[in-house]
Motif scaffolding. Structure first.
Motif, PDB file in Angstrom:
ATOM      1  N   PHE A 145       0.828  -1.204   0.000  1.00  0.00           N
ATOM      2  CA  PHE A 145       0.000   0.000   0.000  1.00  0.00           C
ATOM      3  C   PHE A 145       0.865   1.259   0.000  1.00  0.00           C
ATOM      4  N   LEU A 146       1.911   1.263   0.810  1.00  0.00           N
ATOM      5  CA  LEU A 146       2.784   2.432   0.872  1.00  0.00           C
ATOM      6  C   LEU A 146       3.496   2.647  -0.463  1.00  0.00           C
ATOM      7  N   GLN A 147       3.873   1.570  -1.114  1.00  0.00           N
ATOM      8  CA  GLN A 147       4.504   1.700  -2.425  1.00  0.00           C
ATOM      9  C   GLN A 147       3.500   2.211  -3.460  1.00  0.00           C
ATOM     10  N   TYR A 148       2.242   1.792  -3.339  1.00  0.00           N
ATOM     11  CA  TYR A 148       1.190   2.312  -4.223  1.00  0.00           C
ATOM     12  C   TYR A 148       1.065   3.823  -4.053  1.00  0.00           C
ATOM     13  N   LEU A 149       1.047   4.274  -2.788  1.00  0.00           N
ATOM     14  CA  LEU A 149       0.939   5.708  -2.536  1.00  0.00           C
ATOM     15  C   LEU A 149       2.138   6.451  -3.102  1.00  0.00           C
ATOM     16  N   ASP A 150       3.333   5.898  -2.928  1.00  0.00           N
ATOM     17  CA  ASP A 150       4.537   6.534  -3.478  1.00  0.00           C
ATOM     18  C   ASP A 150       4.447   6.663  -4.997  1.00  0.00           C
ATOM     19  N   SER A 151       3.968   5.603  -5.642  1.00  0.00           N
ATOM     20  CA  SER A 151       3.896   5.623  -7.109  1.00  0.00           C
ATOM     21  C   SER A 151       2.884   6.643  -7.610  1.00  0.00           C
ATOM     22  N   ASN A 152       1.946   7.021  -6.731  1.00  0.00           N
ATOM     23  CA  ASN A 152       0.945   8.022  -7.103  1.00  0.00           C
ATOM     24  C   ASN A 152       1.198   9.373  -6.439  1.00  0.00           C
ATOM     25  N   ARG A 153       2.405   9.500  -5.869  1.00  0.00           N
ATOM     26  CA  ARG A 153       2.852  10.761  -5.262  1.00  0.00           C
ATOM     27  C   ARG A 153       1.892  11.249  -4.180  1.00  0.00           C
ATOM     28  N   ILE A 154       1.454  10.301  -3.354  1.00  0.00           N
ATOM     29  CA  ILE A 154       0.607  10.621  -2.210  1.00  0.00           C
ATOM     30  C   ILE A 154       1.374  10.249  -0.943  1.00  0.00           C
ATOM     31  N   GLY A 155       1.507  11.200  -0.036  1.00  0.00           N
ATOM     32  CA  GLY A 155       2.223  10.949   1.212  1.00  0.00           C
ATOM     33  C   GLY A 155       1.744  11.913   2.280  1.00  0.00           C
ATOM     34  N   LEU A 156       2.387  11.869   3.441  1.00  0.00           N
ATOM     35  CA  LEU A 156       2.009  12.789   4.503  1.00  0.00           C
ATOM     36  C   LEU A 156       2.218  14.222   4.028  1.00  0.00           C
ATOM     37  N   GLY A 157       1.212  15.048   4.217  1.00  0.00           N
ATOM     38  CA  GLY A 157       1.283  16.439   3.795  1.00  0.00           C
ATOM     39  C   GLY A 157       0.680  16.710   2.432  1.00  0.00           C
ATOM     40  N   THR A 158       0.379  15.649   1.676  1.00  0.00           N
ATOM     41  CA  THR A 158      -0.226  15.832   0.359  1.00  0.00           C
ATOM     42  C   THR A 158      -1.610  16.472   0.486  1.00  0.00           C
ATOM     43  N   LEU A 159      -1.871  17.502  -0.328  1.00  0.00           N
ATOM     44  CA  LEU A 159      -3.174  18.162  -0.316  1.00  0.00           C
ATOM     45  C   LEU A 159      -4.138  17.391  -1.206  1.00  0.00           C
ATOM     46  N   ILE A 160      -5.326  17.117  -0.674  1.00  0.00           N
ATOM     47  CA  ILE A 160      -6.328  16.313  -1.378  1.00  0.00           C
ATOM     48  C   ILE A 160      -7.703  16.959  -1.241  1.00  0.00           C
ATOM     49  N   THR A 161      -8.397  17.075  -2.357  1.00  0.00           N
ATOM     50  CA  THR A 161      -9.791  17.544  -2.361  1.00  0.00           C
ATOM     51  C   THR A 161     -10.636  16.507  -3.084  1.00  0.00           C
ATOM     52  N   VAL A 162     -11.770  16.140  -2.496  1.00  0.00           N
ATOM     53  CA  VAL A 162     -12.663  15.164  -3.122  1.00  0.00           C
ATOM     54  C   VAL A 162     -13.508  15.866  -4.185  1.00  0.00           C
ATOM     55  N   ASN A 163     -13.435  15.345  -5.411  1.00  0.00           N
ATOM     56  CA  ASN A 163     -14.262  15.882  -6.498  1.00  0.00           C
ATOM     57  C   ASN A 163     -15.641  15.227  -6.523  1.00  0.00           C
ATOM     58  N   TYR A 164     -15.624  13.899  -6.333  1.00  0.00           N
ATOM     59  CA  TYR A 164     -16.872  13.147  -6.514  1.00  0.00           C
ATOM     60  C   TYR A 164     -16.725  11.765  -5.894  1.00  0.00           C
ATOM     61  N   LYS A 165     -17.815  11.266  -5.309  1.00  0.00           N
ATOM     62  CA  LYS A 165     -17.854   9.901  -4.783  1.00  0.00           C
ATOM     63  C   LYS A 165     -18.796   9.068  -5.638  1.00  0.00           C
ATOM     64  N   GLU A 166     -18.297   7.959  -6.151  1.00  0.00           N
ATOM     65  CA  GLU A 166     -19.082   7.097  -7.030  1.00  0.00           C
ATOM     66  C   GLU A 166     -19.934   6.131  -6.195  1.00  0.00           C
ATOM     67  N   PRO A 167     -21.261   6.262  -6.213  1.00  0.00           N
ATOM     68  CA  PRO A 167     -22.123   5.396  -5.397  1.00  0.00           C
ATOM     69  C   PRO A 167     -22.043   3.919  -5.773  1.00  0.00           C
ATOM     70  N   PHE A 168     -21.768   3.636  -7.030  1.00  0.00           N
ATOM     71  CA  PHE A 168     -21.794   2.243  -7.496  1.00  0.00           C
ATOM     72  C   PHE A 168     -20.730   1.383  -6.807  1.00  0.00           C
ATOM     73  N   ASP A 169     -19.492   1.845  -6.799  1.00  0.00           N
ATOM     74  CA  ASP A 169     -18.418   1.026  -6.218  1.00  0.00           C
ATOM     75  C   ASP A 169     -17.655   1.744  -5.101  1.00  0.00           C
ATOM     76  N   ASN A 170     -18.164   2.916  -4.691  1.00  0.00           N
ATOM     77  CA  ASN A 170     -17.558   3.692  -3.602  1.00  0.00           C
ATOM     78  C   ASN A 170     -16.139   4.165  -3.919  1.00  0.00           C
ATOM     79  N   SER A 171     -15.797   4.207  -5.191  1.00  0.00           N
ATOM     80  CA  SER A 171     -14.517   4.815  -5.560  1.00  0.00           C
ATOM     81  C   SER A 171     -14.651   6.330  -5.398  1.00  0.00           C
ATOM     82  N   VAL A 172     -13.506   7.014  -5.361  1.00  0.00           N
ATOM     83  CA  VAL A 172     -13.511   8.446  -5.087  1.00  0.00           C
ATOM     84  C   VAL A 172     -12.609   9.170  -6.090  1.00  0.00           C
TER      85      VAL A 172
END
Length: 218
Positions: free
Chosen positions: A167-194
């Motif tokens: 999981f941590l390697q997945y986050l690294d590959s997507n440039r997500i880590g502590l301090g990363t700024l994130i805003t939710v655009n949309y939540k998909e009701p069908f599969d709960n993806s975001v």
């Protein structure tokens, strides 16, 4: 003198019991430690004799105050060593857990206190988990998982639920880590993806990712 195996049991009971607050059954301990229930029962009896746990047959086990103190001390050592490995020895956050599992059993109180001071008394480890001070006090922050974040509100990543290497390697590959700024655009009701907005652009993450990222409002 407490043994390494006894420490591992106490730490496991602490985590399974919601930071030592709840009763834990022996089957859960056996599953977590990948051992037989009979072996767990034998160890629980030993820990009870040392006043680290309170055990009621057929009901389960809880940590005594002495047991909680041991557990929190182990956690403190583990998380301080993780900070040291990342900040001073250039380990990545997905490499430190197993090494810290060994280092957490070092018994020198002076070493750990000096390590704490050397690191300038960090309050959180590289995964965002709080580090207790020498008196067992944690610094808590208000946080929620990404799956429960509000749409359109800016957040900052402050931790992870899943600390597995993959999981941590997945986050690294997507440039997500502590301090990363994130805003939710949309939540998909069908599969709960975001759908989320990152500095490098928009991305859709799965439900499994969304429930394993801790955020705090900016």
């Amino acid at each position: 003198m407490i043994t390494l195996t006894e420490e591992n049991y106490i730490k496991t009971i602490y985590h399974l019991g919601n930071n030592g607050l709840n009763t834990v059954n022996t089957n859960a301990i056996a599953e977590a430690l990948k051992t037989k229930a009979s072996s767990v029962t034998d160890m629980i009896k030993k820990l009870s004799e040392k006043n680290y746990v309170d055990y009621i047959k057929y009901q389960g086990v809880t940590l005594s105050d002495a047991g909680k103190l041991v557990a929190v001390n182990i956690i403190r050592k583990h998380r301080l060593w993780e900070v040291f490995l990342v900040e001073k020895l250039n380990f990545s956050w997905d490499e430190v857990h197993e090494v810290a599992e060994d280092l957490e059993h070092i018994q020198s109180e002076k070493l750990i206190n000096e390590l704490d001071a050397f690191l300038d008394y960090p309050t959180h480890d590289p995964h965002g988990d709080p580090i207790p001070d020498k008196d067992g006090n944690f610094t808590h922050i208000d946080k929620i998982v990404l799956s429960k974040a509000e749409v359109g509100v800016p957040y900052k990543c402050v931790g992870v639920v899943d600390t597995s290497t993959t999981f941590l390697q997945y986050l690294d590959s997507n440039r997500i880590g502590l301090g990363t700024l994130i805003t939710v655009n949309y939540k998909e009701p069908f599969d709960n993806s975001v759908s989320i907005k990152l500095e490098q652009g928009d991305k859709v993450v799965s439900q499994n990712v969304a429930k394993n990222l801790y955020l705090k409002k900016v």
